[in-house]
Design an enzyme around this catalytic site. Structure first.
Site, PDB file in Angstrom:
ATOM      1  CB  CYS A   2      -0.859   0.038   1.255  1.00  0.00           C
ATOM      2  SG  CYS A   2      -1.822  -1.439   1.519  1.00  0.00           S
ATOM      3  NE  ARG A  27       4.298   1.568  -1.538  1.00  0.00           N
ATOM      4  CZ  ARG A  27       5.365   0.796  -1.359  1.00  0.00           C
ATOM      5  NH1 ARG A  27       6.396   0.910  -2.189  1.00  0.00           N
ATOM      6  NH2 ARG A  27       5.414  -0.079  -0.389  1.00  0.00           N
ATOM      7  CG  ASN A 101       2.738  -0.943   2.896  1.00  0.00           C
ATOM      8  OD1 ASN A 101       2.096  -1.921   2.528  1.00  0.00           O
ATOM      9  ND2 ASN A 101       3.944  -0.655   2.412  1.00  0.00           N
ATOM     10  N   GLY A 102       1.316  -3.211   5.260  1.00  0.00           N
ATOM     11  CA  GLY A 102       1.915  -4.447   5.764  1.00  0.00           C
ATOM     12  C   GLY A 102       0.833  -5.451   6.148  1.00  0.00           C
ATOM     13  CD  GLU A 489       6.011 -17.697 -17.303  1.00  0.00           C
ATOM     14  OE1 GLU A 489       5.004 -18.084 -17.907  1.00  0.00           O
ATOM     15  OE2 GLU A 489       6.183 -16.513 -16.941  1.00  0.00           O
ATOM     16  CE  LYS A 493       6.690 -13.366 -18.401  1.00  0.00           C
ATOM     17  NZ  LYS A 493       5.700 -14.336 -18.198  1.00  0.00           N
ATOM     18  CD  GLU A 496       4.400 -11.884 -21.629  1.00  0.00           C
ATOM     19  OE1 GLU A 496       3.301 -11.321 -21.728  1.00  0.00           O
ATOM     20  OE2 GLU A 496       4.671 -12.626 -20.678  1.00  0.00           O
ATOM     21  CG  HIS A 512       8.949 -37.630 -30.352  1.00  0.00           C
ATOM     22  ND1 HIS A 512       8.715 -38.932 -30.733  1.00  0.00           N
ATOM     23  CD2 HIS A 512       9.479 -37.692 -29.104  1.00  0.00           C
ATOM     24  CE1 HIS A 512       9.039 -39.759 -29.744  1.00  0.00           C
ATOM     25  NE2 HIS A 512       9.506 -39.034 -28.742  1.00  0.00           N
ATOM     26  CE  LYS A 611       0.205  -7.668 -14.767  1.00  0.00           C
ATOM     27  NZ  LYS A 611       1.287  -8.655 -15.008  1.00  0.00           N
TER      28      LYS A 611
HETATM   29  C1  AGP Z   1       1.969 -13.374 -18.813  1.00  0.00           C
HETATM   30  O1  AGP Z   1       3.235 -12.723 -18.714  1.00  0.00           O
HETATM   31  C2  AGP Z   1       0.939 -12.534 -19.511  1.00  0.00           C
HETATM   32  N1  AGP Z   1       0.844 -11.246 -18.925  1.00  0.00           N
HETATM   33  C3  AGP Z   1      -0.395 -13.257 -19.651  1.00  0.00           C
HETATM   34  O2  AGP Z   1      -0.148 -14.506 -20.269  1.00  0.00           O
HETATM   35  C4  AGP Z   1      -1.168 -13.521 -18.335  1.00  0.00           C
HETATM   36  O3  AGP Z   1      -0.480 -14.474 -17.572  1.00  0.00           O
HETATM   37  C5  AGP Z   1      -2.542 -14.052 -18.697  1.00  0.00           C
HETATM   38  O4  AGP Z   1      -3.228 -13.061 -19.431  1.00  0.00           O
HETATM   39  C6  AGP Z   1      -3.379 -14.434 -17.471  1.00  0.00           C
HETATM   40  O5  AGP Z   1      -3.597 -13.296 -16.689  1.00  0.00           O
HETATM   41  P1  AGP Z   1      -4.158 -13.497 -15.209  1.00  0.00           P
HETATM   42  O6  AGP Z   1      -3.129 -14.287 -14.445  1.00  0.00           O
HETATM   43  O7  AGP Z   1      -4.315 -12.100 -14.680  1.00  0.00           O
HETATM   44  O8  AGP Z   1      -5.462 -14.234 -15.285  1.00  0.00           O
END
Ligand code: AGP
Length: 616
Positions: A2, A27, A101-102, A489, A493, A496, A512, A611
C-alpha cells in the site's frame, strides 16, 4: 503493498497528501482515504476506488486549511476493497487514527483479546485491530501515544509501516517500521512521511529511511527523535540521505522498468505469501481456506486447474506438485478451451482457477460454468476483492502486491508458492507423504525466498548472454518434469516482451520433430538442475550439441557435466525438485528482459498486449 503519506508543518496538508497518494498509486489502488486535524477534531474521508474518486468527495477537507494529516492508498490483503476497509482507521474512541502498509499475522488473537475488553470492530482489517490495540495500551498504561505505539508493537507479529495520530496531541505524528518501507522527508520546519520519496521529493531531497524495528515521534519545530522499538534506545544521528533521483526512478525503486523491479521483488513477495501460513517451527501449514474444506480436498476424485498464459504455466507445475505429493489426479486446462468444449464436471470435482488480475474473462467464465455443474471452486488470485476472487467458493491470495509490468514474473513465483503450500497440506493430511517428508518439504519451501535472492546474482550473466542472442529470430526452451512448464514460461516471457518467436518443449520431445530445427542459428535454453532425470537431459543436450545448436543451460551450482557441453550456463542454488521452478524461472526472466531492452522494446507495455485480458 500500500502507499502511506503524512504531513506536519505550515503548508496545507490536503494537497500534499492527495498528490502524494496519486504518486503512490503504483503501490496499490483499490481504496483510499485521508484524515486531517482541524480545531480539536479529526476530519476523515475514505472510499473504495482511486485517489481521484477520493478527491471528488473530499472538497470539505480541501477547504479545511489543516496543516497536519495522514493518507493511504490500499492494496488489500485482509478484507476486500470497500469504504469501511479503506484506511485511515480510527480507534473506538475516535481519537486515534492510523494508516498501515503491511500484514499483522496475529491480528486474530489480538482482536479476540480486544473484543473481550469491550472493543468493537467495523472493518475486516488487521489495521483496525492495531489502532485499537494502541488505544487499549494507552488507556491501560496511562501513557502517551509514542509509548503506547511502542508497547503495542511489541505484541505484534508481522510487517508494518505505520503513521499514527492522536487528536489530543495535534502537533505530532508517530511512525514505525518493520518489513515495509517508510521514508521521512525533512523540510524547513516541516516533515513528510511516505512509503517512498515520490510524495515529497519536490519539497525536500533530505530523507531519513527508518530501519526495521525503528520508530520516530515527529513533531513540528523539533528535531526528529528516532528510537529502537524493542530496547527503547535512542538512535543518535540517524542517517539522513540527500536524494538526487527522479520521480520516475523512485516509483521503480531505481530500476529502469517495473518488470525488472518486480523480478527483484520476488524474494520478498514469496516470503510475504508464506508469511503466517508456513509455520516451520510448529511444523504446520495454516491456511483456513484449505482447513475449512480439507475433507473435500482429501476426498477429491479429480482436481481441474484452469487459467491462461503464465497462470496456466503455474497450473502445470501445480499438476506435478499435487499428483506427486497428494496423489490426486489433476488436469490443467486453458480457460478459453474449457469454457467452450462442453466439459464433464461433477460435484466430486475441485476446480482451481489461477489468475493474477482476477479479471481474466475466460477464466471468470470457466469458473461460472464449473460452479453451474456443481464443482467446488478454490481460487488462487493476486487481487483481493477481484471478480474471480468474489466468484469462487474459497481461495488463497498471492501476496505479490501490484504487478505493473505486463509480463508476469512475481505473480508466477507466488502462484507456485501457494500451490506448494496447497499440495503439501493436502498430502500430509491424507497421509500420501509422511510427517518426516512433510517437514523436509516445508523446510525446503521456507528456504526458497533466500534461494531466489541468491539467484538474483544471475542478472549480470543473463545480461551478457542477452547481448549475444538479441538478434536471434527463434529460440527453443527445453525442460523435463517440474521444469517443463518453466520451459513454456520462459518461452512466453521472451515472446511477449522481445517479439522473438520461441517455443517451450519437454526435452525428450526433441527427437519427435523439433530437433529438425536445430542448427548453429538456433539458441536452445535448457533447464537442467541436478534433480529428476538429469542424466536424460544430458543426453538431450548432447543431441543438440551434435547439431551445432547454441546451448544456454540453467544448471545447479557445481554442475560438472552440462557446463562442459553448453555455450553458456547460469548456476542456481539446489533445492527439492518440486520447488526448483521457483528458482529456475528467475534467470529466464532476466534473459528475456535484457534481450527485450537491447531490442528497444517497450518492456512494461509490450505491443498488442494488456495487463489483464478482460475481453474474450
Ligand atoms: C503473462 O506474462 C501474460 N501477462 C499473460 O499470459 C497472463 O499471464 C494471462 O493473461 C493471465 O492473466 P491473469 O493471471 O491475470 O489471469
Amino acid at each position: 503493498m500500500c502507499g502511506i503519506v503524512g504531513y506536519i508543518g505550515s503548508k496545507e496538508a490536503y494537497p500534499i497528501i492527495i498528490n502524494g497518494l496519486k504518486r503512490l498509486e503504483y503501490r496499490g489502488y483499490d481504496s483510499t482515504g485521508v484524515v486531517l486535524y482541524k480545531e480539536g477534531d479529526l476530519a476523515l474521508c475514505k472510499t473504495k476506488g482511486k485517489v481521484a474518486d477520493l478527491e471528488a468527495i473530499s472538497s470539505k477537507l480541501a477547504e479545511s486549511k489543516s496543516t497536519i494529516g495522514i493518507g493511504h492508498t490500499r492494496w488489500a490483503t485482509h478484507g476486500e476493497p470497500n469504504d469501511v476497509n479503506s484506511h485511515p482507521h480510527l480507534s473506538n474512541s475516535g481519537e486515534l487514527a492510523i494508516i498501515h502498509n503491511g500484514i499483522i499475522e496475529n491480528y486474530d488473537a489480538i482482536k479476540t483479546q480486544l473484543v473481550n475488553n469491550g472493543f468493537v470492530f467495523h472493518s475486516d482489517t488487521d489495521t483496525e485491530v492495531l489502532i485499537n490495540l494502541i488505544e487499549y495500551v494507552k488507556q491501560q498504561e496511562g501513557v502517551k501515544l509514542g509509548k503506547a505505539v511502542q508497547i503495542a508493537l511489541k505484541q505484534v507479529i508481522g510487517a508494518y509501516a505505520i503513521a499514527v495520530f492522536d487528536v489530543k496531541k495535534p502537533n505530532e505524528i508517530v511512525v514505525a517500521k518493520l518489513g515495509s518501507p517508510l521514508a521521512i522527508g525533512i523540510g524547513e520546519d516541516e516533515y513528510f512521511i511516505a512509503s517512498d520519496a515520490t510524495p515529497f521529493i519536490e519539497f525536500t531531497n533530505n530523507a531519513l529511511y527508518l530501519e526495521d524495528g525503528e520508530m520516530a515521534i515527529i513533531r513540528q519545530g523539533r528535531e526528529l527523535r528516532v528510537r529502537n522499538i524493542n530496547d527503547d534506545i535512542k538512535i543518535e544521528n540517524p542517517n539522513i540521505s540527500t536524494l538526487n533521483i527522479s520521480l520516475d526512478q523512485i516509483e521503480k525503486s531505481g530500476y529502469d522498468h517495473f518488470m525488472l523491479k518486480e523480478i527483484h521483488e520476488q524474494p520478498d513477495v514469496v516470503r510475504d505469501t508464506l508469511r503466517g501460513r508456513l509455520l516451520v517451527n510448529e511444523g504446520v501449514i495454516k491456511m483456513s481456506s484449505i482447513d475449512d474444506h480439507l475433507n473435500k480436498f482429501i476426498g477429491a476424485k479429480r482436481i481441474l486447474i484452469i487459467a491462461c498464459g503464465t497462470s496456466w504455466h503455474a497450473g502445470l507445475v501445480g499438476e506435478y506438485l499435487i499428483e506427486d505429493l497428494a496423489r490426486i489426479p489433476v488436469e490443467v486446462e486453458y480457460a478459453s478451451e474449457f469454457r467452450y468444449r462442453n466439459p464433464i464436471i461433477t460435484k466430486d470435482d475441485i476446480v482451481i482457477p489461477i489468475s493474477q488480475s482476477g479479471e481474466t474473462a475466460d477464466t471468470l467464465a470457466a469458473i461460472k460454468l464449473a460452479k453451474e455443474m456443481g464443482a467446488f471452486v478454490y481460487g488462487i488470485c493476486n487481487v483481493v476483492g477481484s471478480s474471480i476472487a468474489r466468484e469462487t467458493h474459497s481461495g488463497a491470495y498471492t501476496h505479490a502486491g501490484p504487478e505493473i509490468g505486463v509480463a508476469s514474473t512475481k505473480a508466477f513465483t507466488t502462484q507456485l508458492t501457494v500451490l506448494a503450500l496447497l499440495a503439501a497440506k493436502i498430502a500430509v493430511s491424507k497421509g500420501s507423504i509422511s510427517t518426516t517428508e512433510f517437514h523436509q518439504f516445508i523446510n525446503q519451501l521456507d528456504a526458497i525466498p533466500n534461494k531466489i535472492a541468491q539467484v538474483m546474482e544471475s542478472e549480470s550473466k543473463a545480461k551478457e548472454i542477452a547481448k549475444e542472442y538479441a538478434d536471434a529470430t527463434n529460440f527453443l526452451y527445453l525442460g523435463r518434469g517440474y521444469n517443463f512448464p518453466v520451459a513454456l514460461e520462459g518461452a512466453l516471457k521472451l515472446k511477449e516482451i522481445s517479439y522473438i518467436h520461441a517455443e517451450g518443449y519437454p526435452a525428450a520431445e526433441m527427437k519427435h520433430g523439433p530437433i529438425a530445427l536445430i542448427d548453429e542459428n538456433m539458441p536452445v535454453v535448457v533447464i537442467a538442475p541436478k534433480r529428476g532425470h538429469y542424466e536424460k537431459i544430458v543426453s538431450n543436450v548432447m543431441e543438440i550439441k551434435a547439431r551445432k545448436g547454441k546451448i544456454i543451460a540453467i544448471v545447479s551450482k557445481g554442475d560438472t557435466e552440462i557446463v562442459n557441453l553448453a555455450d553458456h550456463y547460469i548456476e542456481i542454488p539446489d533445492s527439492a525438485e518440486p520447488l526448483t521452478p521457483m528458482i529456475t524461472t528467475i534467470p529466464l526472466q532476466f534473459l528475456s528482459y535484457y534481450i527485450a531492452v537491447i531490442r528497444g522494446c517497450n518492456v512494461d507495455q509490450p505491443r498488442n498486449l494488456a495487463k489483464s485480458v478482460t475481453v474474450e
